[in-house]
Design a protein around this motif. Structure first.
Motif, PDB file in Angstrom:
ATOM      1  N   ILE A  25      -6.560  -3.851  -2.233  1.00  0.00           N
ATOM      2  CA  ILE A  25      -5.172  -4.067  -2.645  1.00  0.00           C
ATOM      3  C   ILE A  25      -4.257  -3.625  -1.515  1.00  0.00           C
ATOM      4  CG2 ILE A  25      -3.354  -3.409  -4.271  1.00  0.00           C
ATOM      5  CD1 ILE A  25      -5.503  -2.988  -6.379  1.00  0.00           C
TER       6      ILE A  25
ATOM      7  N   VAL B 142       2.333   0.202  -3.347  1.00  0.00           N
ATOM      8  CA  VAL B 142       1.412  -0.079  -4.450  1.00  0.00           C
ATOM      9  C   VAL B 142       1.652   0.958  -5.538  1.00  0.00           C
ATOM     10  CG1 VAL B 142      -0.985  -0.320  -5.161  1.00  0.00           C
ATOM     11  CG2 VAL B 142      -0.316  -1.009  -2.853  1.00  0.00           C
TER      12      VAL B 142
ATOM     13  N   GLY C 238      -0.764   0.889   1.081  1.00  0.00           N
ATOM     14  CA  GLY C 238       0.607   0.653   0.651  1.00  0.00           C
ATOM     15  C   GLY C 238       1.639   1.233   1.592  1.00  0.00           C
TER      16      GLY C 238
ATOM     17  N   VAL D  59       1.704   4.666  -1.779  1.00  0.00           N
ATOM     18  CA  VAL D  59       0.779   4.400  -2.886  1.00  0.00           C
ATOM     19  C   VAL D  59       1.006   5.473  -3.946  1.00  0.00           C
ATOM     20  CG1 VAL D  59      -1.627   4.176  -3.599  1.00  0.00           C
ATOM     21  CG2 VAL D  59      -0.930   3.390  -1.324  1.00  0.00           C
TER      22      VAL D  59
ATOM     23  N   GLY E  67      -0.037  -3.636  -0.358  1.00  0.00           N
ATOM     24  CA  GLY E  67       1.316  -3.900  -0.817  1.00  0.00           C
ATOM     25  C   GLY E  67       2.359  -3.248   0.069  1.00  0.00           C
TER      26      GLY E  67
ATOM     27  N   ILE F 175      -7.180   0.709  -0.911  1.00  0.00           N
ATOM     28  CA  ILE F 175      -5.793   0.520  -1.339  1.00  0.00           C
ATOM     29  C   ILE F 175      -4.877   0.936  -0.200  1.00  0.00           C
ATOM     30  CG2 ILE F 175      -4.019   1.192  -2.991  1.00  0.00           C
ATOM     31  CD1 ILE F 175      -6.290   1.744  -4.989  1.00  0.00           C
TER      32      ILE F 175
ATOM     33  N   VAL G 213       3.029  -4.221  -4.827  1.00  0.00           N
ATOM     34  CA  VAL G 213       2.057  -4.504  -5.887  1.00  0.00           C
ATOM     35  C   VAL G 213       2.301  -3.512  -7.010  1.00  0.00           C
ATOM     36  CG1 VAL G 213      -0.379  -4.549  -6.534  1.00  0.00           C
ATOM     37  CG2 VAL G 213       0.318  -5.360  -4.269  1.00  0.00           C
TER      38      VAL G 213
END
Length: 199
Positions: free
Chosen positions: A18, A34, A51, A69, A20, A49, A4
């Protein structure tokens, strides 16, 4: 090849989640789970979040900068809680779990950050959580847990700086109640600290 990527953007939400994951392949570089750049994120309730950095599957682990992240010149604000969970990918140098660079995170309640550095045959400078370059984190309670990266080639003693939690370059943590930091050193040749604080 990010999972992302949010660049020069504004995100407004009640709850925000989120997730990713970076790409995988041979000699993978700059593959973030992310990545935020020059953005503003605002949540009324909770934010999450997650990641995972990209995976370099080449024989010599030549890839780099596969972060979980990464906040770059970004502002995050939340009226309640925020959870950030990042794991660096595989490769050589710079596989951070979670990095804040010239970024500000402000939450009204709990800020929880978990980061794990990446792995590889020559991993160096892979931080679990890296708070760098005038970044500011603020919350009622701040809980940070970081594990440094892992060099899987035990014969390579030139690796270094696989640190659990690093706070550096005029970065600050501010809490109205409690700050808890747990850092676990990674594996490598030298300078693999659990927690490293420097101006």
């Amino acid at each position: 090849n990010d999972g992302v990527s949010v660049r020069n953007s504004e995100l407004f939400s009640n709850d925000l989640i989120i997730k990713g994951t970076g790409t995988s392949g041979s000699a993978i570089d700059d593959s973030y789970g992310v990545y935020f750049y020059d953005s503003y994120i605002r949540t009324i309730a909770d934010g999450s979040i997650i990641g995972n950095g990209g995976l370099d599957e080449s024989e010599y682990s030549a890839g780099s900068d596969n972060h979980g992240v990464y906040f770059d010149k970004t502002v995050v604000e939340s009226s309640n809680n925020y959870i950030i969970n990042g794991e660096g990918g595989s490769g050589g140098d710079a596989m951070d779990g979670v990095t804040f660079y010239e970024s500000d995170i402000t939450v009204n309640n709990n800020l929880i950050i978990h980061g794990k550095g990446g792995t590889g045959k020559g991993v160096s400078q892979s931080y679990g959580v890296n708070i760098d370059e005038y970044s500011n984190l603020e919350g009622q309670n701040i809980n940070i847990n970081g594990v440094g990266g892992t060099n899987t080639n035990k014969d390579n003693l030139d690796t270094y700086d696989n640190v659990g939690v690093q706070i550096t370059n005029n970065s600050e943590l501010k809490s109205s109640e409690n700050i808890k930091i747990i850092g676990t050193a990674g594996q490598g040749g030298s300078l693999n600290d659990g927690i490293y604080l420097i101006d």
